[in-house]
Design a protein around this motif. Structure first.
Motif, PDB file in Angstrom:
ATOM      1  N   MET A   1     -43.780  17.645   3.357  1.00 23.15           N
ATOM      2  CA  MET A   1     -42.862  16.744   3.975  1.00 23.15           C
ATOM      3  C   MET A   1     -41.756  16.470   2.966  1.00 23.15           C
ATOM      4  N   LEU A   2     -40.508  16.629   3.376  1.00 27.64           N
ATOM      5  CA  LEU A   2     -39.367  16.279   2.541  1.00 27.64           C
ATOM      6  C   LEU A   2     -38.850  14.904   2.954  1.00 27.64           C
ATOM      7  N   LEU A   3     -38.834  13.980   2.014  1.00 25.11           N
ATOM      8  CA  LEU A   3     -38.234  12.669   2.272  1.00 25.11           C
ATOM      9  C   LEU A   3     -36.789  12.754   1.793  1.00 25.11           C
ATOM     10  N   THR A   4     -35.872  12.841   2.720  1.00 22.45           N
ATOM     11  CA  THR A   4     -34.458  12.972   2.371  1.00 22.45           C
ATOM     12  C   THR A   4     -33.690  11.729   2.804  1.00 22.45           C
ATOM     13  N   VAL A   5     -34.223  10.586   2.442  1.00 21.17           N
ATOM     14  CA  VAL A   5     -33.587   9.300   2.727  1.00 21.17           C
ATOM     15  C   VAL A   5     -32.788   8.883   1.494  1.00 21.17           C
ATOM     16  N   PRO A   6     -31.921   7.879   1.594  1.00 18.51           N
ATOM     17  CA  PRO A   6     -31.201   7.414   0.409  1.00 18.51           C
ATOM     18  C   PRO A   6     -32.179   7.015  -0.708  1.00 18.51           C
ATOM     19  N   ASP A   7     -31.735   7.182  -1.947  1.00 17.46           N
ATOM     20  CA  ASP A   7     -32.589   6.903  -3.103  1.00 17.46           C
ATOM     21  C   ASP A   7     -33.301   5.559  -3.004  1.00 17.46           C
ATOM     22  N   GLY A   8     -32.575   4.533  -2.617  1.00 12.86           N
ATOM     23  CA  GLY A   8     -33.139   3.194  -2.553  1.00 12.86           C
ATOM     24  C   GLY A   8     -34.164   2.988  -1.447  1.00 12.86           C
ATOM     25  N   ALA A   9     -34.299   3.971  -0.560  1.00 12.52           N
ATOM     26  CA  ALA A   9     -35.227   3.841   0.561  1.00 12.52           C
ATOM     27  C   ALA A   9     -36.481   4.699   0.389  1.00 12.52           C
ATOM     28  N   ILE A  10     -36.555   5.497  -0.661  1.00 18.90           N
ATOM     29  CA  ILE A  10     -37.674   6.434  -0.818  1.00 18.90           C
ATOM     30  C   ILE A  10     -39.016   5.706  -0.867  1.00 18.90           C
ATOM     31  N   ALA A  18     -47.350   5.515   4.814  1.00 19.01           N
ATOM     32  CA  ALA A  18     -48.729   5.282   4.366  1.00 19.01           C
ATOM     33  C   ALA A  18     -49.396   4.202   5.224  1.00 19.01           C
ATOM     34  N   GLN A  19     -48.680   3.123   5.475  1.00 23.80           N
ATOM     35  CA  GLN A  19     -49.248   2.026   6.273  1.00 23.80           C
ATOM     36  C   GLN A  19     -49.544   2.466   7.705  1.00 23.80           C
ATOM     37  N   ALA A  20     -48.800   3.461   8.183  1.00 21.21           N
ATOM     38  CA  ALA A  20     -49.032   3.979   9.530  1.00 21.21           C
ATOM     39  C   ALA A  20     -50.094   5.081   9.543  1.00 21.21           C
ATOM     40  N   GLY A  21     -50.652   5.390   8.353  1.00 19.73           N
ATOM     41  CA  GLY A  21     -51.684   6.419   8.268  1.00 19.73           C
ATOM     42  C   GLY A  21     -51.140   7.840   8.355  1.00 19.73           C
ATOM     43  N   GLY A  22     -49.886   8.008   7.978  1.00 17.27           N
ATOM     44  CA  GLY A  22     -49.227   9.298   8.145  1.00 17.27           C
ATOM     45  C   GLY A  22     -49.444  10.335   7.065  1.00 17.27           C
ATOM     46  N   TRP A  23     -49.981   9.949   5.915  1.00 19.45           N
ATOM     47  CA  TRP A  23     -50.208  10.934   4.848  1.00 19.45           C
ATOM     48  C   TRP A  23     -51.628  11.469   4.939  1.00 19.45           C
ATOM     49  N   ARG A  24     -51.776  12.775   4.677  1.00 20.80           N
ATOM     50  CA  ARG A  24     -53.082  13.421   4.740  1.00 20.80           C
ATOM     51  C   ARG A  24     -53.428  14.062   3.404  1.00 20.80           C
ATOM     52  N   SER A  25     -54.680  14.205   3.147  1.00 23.60           N
ATOM     53  CA  SER A  25     -55.157  14.858   1.934  1.00 23.60           C
ATOM     54  C   SER A  25     -54.664  16.307   1.897  1.00 23.60           C
ATOM     55  N   SER A  39     -43.099   8.692  -8.917  1.00 22.39           N
ATOM     56  CA  SER A  39     -44.035   7.582  -8.703  1.00 22.39           C
ATOM     57  C   SER A  39     -43.676   6.770  -7.458  1.00 22.39           C
ATOM     58  N   ALA A  40     -42.453   6.913  -6.948  1.00 20.78           N
ATOM     59  CA  ALA A  40     -42.070   6.241  -5.705  1.00 20.78           C
ATOM     60  C   ALA A  40     -42.906   6.761  -4.536  1.00 20.78           C
ATOM     61  N   LEU A  41     -43.531   7.924  -4.733  1.00 17.67           N
ATOM     62  CA  LEU A  41     -44.367   8.525  -3.699  1.00 17.67           C
ATOM     63  C   LEU A  41     -45.847   8.212  -3.892  1.00 17.67           C
ATOM     64  N   ALA A  42     -46.152   7.243  -4.743  1.00 24.91           N
ATOM     65  CA  ALA A  42     -47.547   6.893  -5.042  1.00 24.91           C
ATOM     66  C   ALA A  42     -48.388   6.595  -3.797  1.00 24.91           C
ATOM     67  N   PRO A  43     -47.847   5.913  -2.778  1.00 25.37           N
ATOM     68  CA  PRO A  43     -48.679   5.672  -1.593  1.00 25.37           C
ATOM     69  C   PRO A  43     -49.169   6.969  -0.933  1.00 25.37           C
ATOM     70  N   ALA A  44     -48.369   8.007  -0.974  1.00 29.77           N
ATOM     71  CA  ALA A  44     -48.795   9.297  -0.421  1.00 29.77           C
ATOM     72  C   ALA A  44     -49.876   9.908  -1.299  1.00 29.77           C
ATOM     73  N   GLN A  45     -49.713   9.783  -2.606  1.00 30.07           N
ATOM     74  CA  GLN A  45     -50.701  10.330  -3.540  1.00 30.07           C
ATOM     75  C   GLN A  45     -52.051   9.628  -3.383  1.00 30.07           C
ATOM     76  N   ALA A  49     -52.240  13.108  -0.815  1.00 31.13           N
ATOM     77  CA  ALA A  49     -51.153  14.080  -0.767  1.00 31.13           C
ATOM     78  C   ALA A  49     -50.772  14.521  -2.185  1.00 31.13           C
ATOM     79  N   VAL A  50     -50.196  15.688  -2.272  1.00 30.95           N
ATOM     80  CA  VAL A  50     -49.658  16.207  -3.528  1.00 30.95           C
ATOM     81  C   VAL A  50     -48.176  15.841  -3.529  1.00 30.95           C
ATOM     82  N   ILE A  51     -47.709  15.155  -4.589  1.00 28.62           N
ATOM     83  CA  ILE A  51     -46.336  14.653  -4.591  1.00 28.62           C
ATOM     84  C   ILE A  51     -45.474  15.386  -5.604  1.00 28.62           C
ATOM     85  N   GLY A  52     -44.160  15.328  -5.391  1.00 29.72           N
ATOM     86  CA  GLY A  52     -43.229  15.950  -6.324  1.00 29.72           C
ATOM     87  C   GLY A  52     -41.802  15.565  -5.999  1.00 29.72           C
ATOM     88  N   GLY A  53     -40.896  16.053  -6.823  1.00 28.03           N
ATOM     89  CA  GLY A  53     -39.475  15.808  -6.614  1.00 28.03           C
ATOM     90  C   GLY A  53     -38.714  17.116  -6.656  1.00 28.03           C
TER      91      GLY A  53
END
Length: 83
Positions: A1-10, A18-25, A39-45, A49-53
């Motif tokens: 999944m690519l999060l391409t939202v403004p920096d301040g919204a990541i 995450a709160q909606a249960g949308g991330w999967r192992s 680290s802004a993607l910590a809820p997915a991790q 989920a495997v996170i990156g930039g």
């Protein structure tokens, strides 16, 4: 999944998914900001989920500057770099 939202919204976007249960192992979650830590993607991790930039190698201040750079790169007769 690519999060391409403004920096301040990541972080908020990642948290909302995450709160909606949308991330999967095992799912890949990447943001496209050069200024925000992964680290802004910590809820997915936390959800497994495997996170990156990933961000562009070249930034452009305006659409016109981007177009000019593309025209220069793609001008007739110019050899493309080997991949």
């Amino acid at each position: 999944m690519l999060l391409t939202v403004p920096d301040g919204a990541i972080a908020a976007c990642c948290q909302a998914v995450a709160q909606a249960g949308g991330w999967r192992s095992g799912q890949g979650v990447v943001h496209c900001s050069g200024a925000v830590e992964v680290s802004a993607l910590a809820p997915a991790q936390v959800a497994g989920a495997v996170i990156g930039g990933f961000h562009p190698l070249q930034a452009f201040a305006t659409v016109e500057a981007a177009g000019g750079a593309a025209r220069q790169f793609l001008r007739p007769g110019r050899r493309r770099p080997a991949v």
